[in-house]
Write an enzyme that holds these catalytic residues in place. Structure first.
Site, mmCIF file in Angstrom:
data_model
loop_
_atom_site.group_PDB
_atom_site.id
_atom_site.type_symbol
_atom_site.label_atom_id
_atom_site.label_comp_id
_atom_site.label_asym_id
_atom_site.label_seq_id
_atom_site.Cartn_x
_atom_site.Cartn_y
_atom_site.Cartn_z
ATOM 1 N N ASP A 26 0.071 -7.669 1.067
ATOM 2 C CA ASP A 26 0.397 -6.261 1.319
ATOM 3 C C ASP A 26 1.913 -6.076 1.424
ATOM 4 O OD1 ASP A 26 -0.065 -3.540 1.608
ATOM 5 O OD2 ASP A 26 -0.230 -3.651 3.786
ATOM 6 N N SER A 83 4.633 2.167 8.136
ATOM 7 C CA SER A 83 4.281 1.089 7.216
ATOM 8 C C SER A 83 5.490 0.683 6.383
ATOM 9 C CB SER A 83 3.141 1.525 6.291
ATOM 10 O OG SER A 83 1.949 1.670 7.000
ATOM 11 N N HIS A 127 0.810 -1.217 0.000
ATOM 12 C CA HIS A 127 0.000 0.000 0.000
ATOM 13 C C HIS A 127 0.846 1.271 0.000
ATOM 14 C CE1 HIS A 127 0.312 -0.341 4.526
ATOM 15 N NE2 HIS A 127 0.473 0.954 4.394
#
Length: 465
Positions: free
Chosen positions: A136, A211, A106
């Site tokens: 992901d 992230s 992402h």
């Protein structure tokens, strides 16, 4: 960090003094123990953690009013097309000295240009080598010939609740940051950020921008990729989730092999959770395991002799609590050879080997984006095969045409088509391939009759022209 540790040491000493007689409380015996610090570990691992800057430049369509010379005379600028730049910021971890970087999918989703910045402020351009939205995860390759600092991938299955871990990343874009905590839980499911629901939970502070950063054990090994936080405010509330390193290994291995998609073993069976209502009838003492609801013909599950009603309890001796747990355990096995499943059938435990092979692409997918003035324009479709169904995580048969993507704002999007929908018929004509579907596009008419399968249900609708 040292202040925090000293405070904890002080608290432990007080607890030891105030505790019951005979309590075995460990307190520092030397000044060196009292000054314990993660600093040496941090110095060793931070050079391998990078900031990831991803961008996509789009040219905005020219305003049609600019075609009017009078309008251009008064307002000008008609020949200038202003680009629109989309940006994304995250973190990544170098996992190979040649420059392979793991980050979250992402972070780079939809992006075309990527740069990474090292802790010493040097910046490098990077290529996107592999995108894997199912986990992901994504793999980048730094453009450069020099050797880079890299972290070894640890064994996430060896983690235990209570183990100390560090989270390293770039929260809020302020620069590289290190936080500490413990492993709060393992095998967390229902997090909802990838197809494989199996996460490490930690109370190390994780915030937006972390992230793709690393979850590091006390030996300096990468045991997870930080991917999500549980928060209503957007800040850290002590509940963060990381993708286990054993899944990262599979994705990195596929990237290094030159594959554009992750190569995983195919099971070929539909699973469901064991509910408390089924415990007695299945011969279990508690609701645990993955119940096989159906088996695909000619799949590894079918060839192994597995049947509907079997309950999978373990994969190569590793316990399976639910279908998500099985999905992770099976997907992280290397292709080739077999995995031994512990299966409960009729109250008896059996050991059944299942071949670790990829889902076959029994016919070319022949990917096609539909165009024209009809309700399906803007849908990208593929011929269905076991490989396509597995790739899309779709519970579908292996005949027909499946939607793999829908262009935003298109006629297909307005119709409500979704990824994984199977188009069965158009105007009572059966759809067998993408080329068949393309031929069924007609000039504007009063309505089209469509038959679409979604999630096991067949929907019939008439769409006006």
């Amino acid at each position: 960090m040292r202040t925090i540790i000293k405070a904890l040491v002080g608290a432990a000493m007080l607890a030891g003094l105030a505790g019951p007689a005979g309590a075995q409380t460990q307190v520092p015996q030397t000044m060196a123990q009292a000054k314990a610090s993660f600093a040496p570990l941090v110095h060793r691992v931070t050079p391998a953690v990078v900031n990831v800057y991803a961008t996509r430049v789009e040219k905005m369509p020219r305003n049609p009013l600019m075609d009017d010379p009078i309008f251009r005379r008064f307002f000008g600028g008609g020949d200038q097309v202003q680009p629109r730049v989309q940006r994304s910021l995250g973190s990544g971890v170098i996992v190979d000295p040649s420059g392979y970087v793991v980050t979250n999918h992402h972070v780079i989703e939809g992006m075309t240009e990527v740069k990474v910045a090292l802790v010493d402020k040097r910046e490098f351009e990077a290529d996107i080598v592999l995108r894997d939205p199912r986990t992901d995860l994504a793999v980048l390759k730094i453009k450069g010939n020099e050797p880079f600092a890299a972290l070894d991938l640890g064994d996430s299955d060896a983690l235990e609740v209570g183990d100390l871990v560090l989270a390293v990343g770039n929260p809020f874009g302020v620069g590289q940051t290190v936080t500490s905590g413990i492993v709060s839980a393992l095998a967390r499911t229902q997090v909802g950020v990838s197809d494989y629901q199996f996460f490490i939970q930690t109370d190390a502070a994780i915030n937006p921008g972390n992230s793709g950063g690393g979850l590091i054990d006390v030996n300096g090994r990468l045991v997870g990729i930080n991917t999500a936080i549980f928060s209503q405010s957007g800040g850290s509330h002590g509940i963060g989730f990381a993708i286990p390193s054993n899944m990262v290994k599979v994705v990195v291995a596929s990237a290094k092999s030159g594959s554009k998609a992750v190569r995983r073993p195919w099971f070929g069976g539909k699973l469901q959770s064991v509910s408390s209502d089924l415990v007695d009838s299945l011969g279990l003492d508690r609701p645990v395991g993955a119940l096989i609801a159906s088996v695909v013909d000619k799949s590894p599950a079918a060839e192994a002799g597995l049947k509907a009603g079997d309950v999978i309890l373990a994969v190569d001796g590793q316990q399976v609590d639910d279908p998500d747990g099985f999905g992770f355990r099976f997907a992280t096995k290397p292709l080739g050879g077999a995995a031994t499943l512990t299966v409960l059938r009729g109250g008896k435990k059996l050991s059944i080997p299942v071949k670790l092979a990829q889902a076959p692409e029994t016919r070319p997918r022949d990917t096609l984006t539909l165009k024209g003035r009809w309700p399906l324009a803007g849908a990208t479709v593929m011929n269905v095969s076991p490989a396509v169904a597995d790739e899309l995580s779709a519970d579908i048969g292996y005949d027909g045409v499946v939607v793999s993507d829908v262009t935003q704002g298109s006629a297909a999007a307005e119709l409500g088509l979704k990824k994984g929908d199977v188009i069965l018929e158009v105007d009572e004509n059966k759809v067998k391939s993408t080329r068949d579907l393309e031929k069924l596009a007609k000039p504007r008419q009063y309505y089209w009759k469509l038959v679409v399968q979604r999630g096991g249900e067949v929907l019939t609708t008439a769409v006006g022209g």
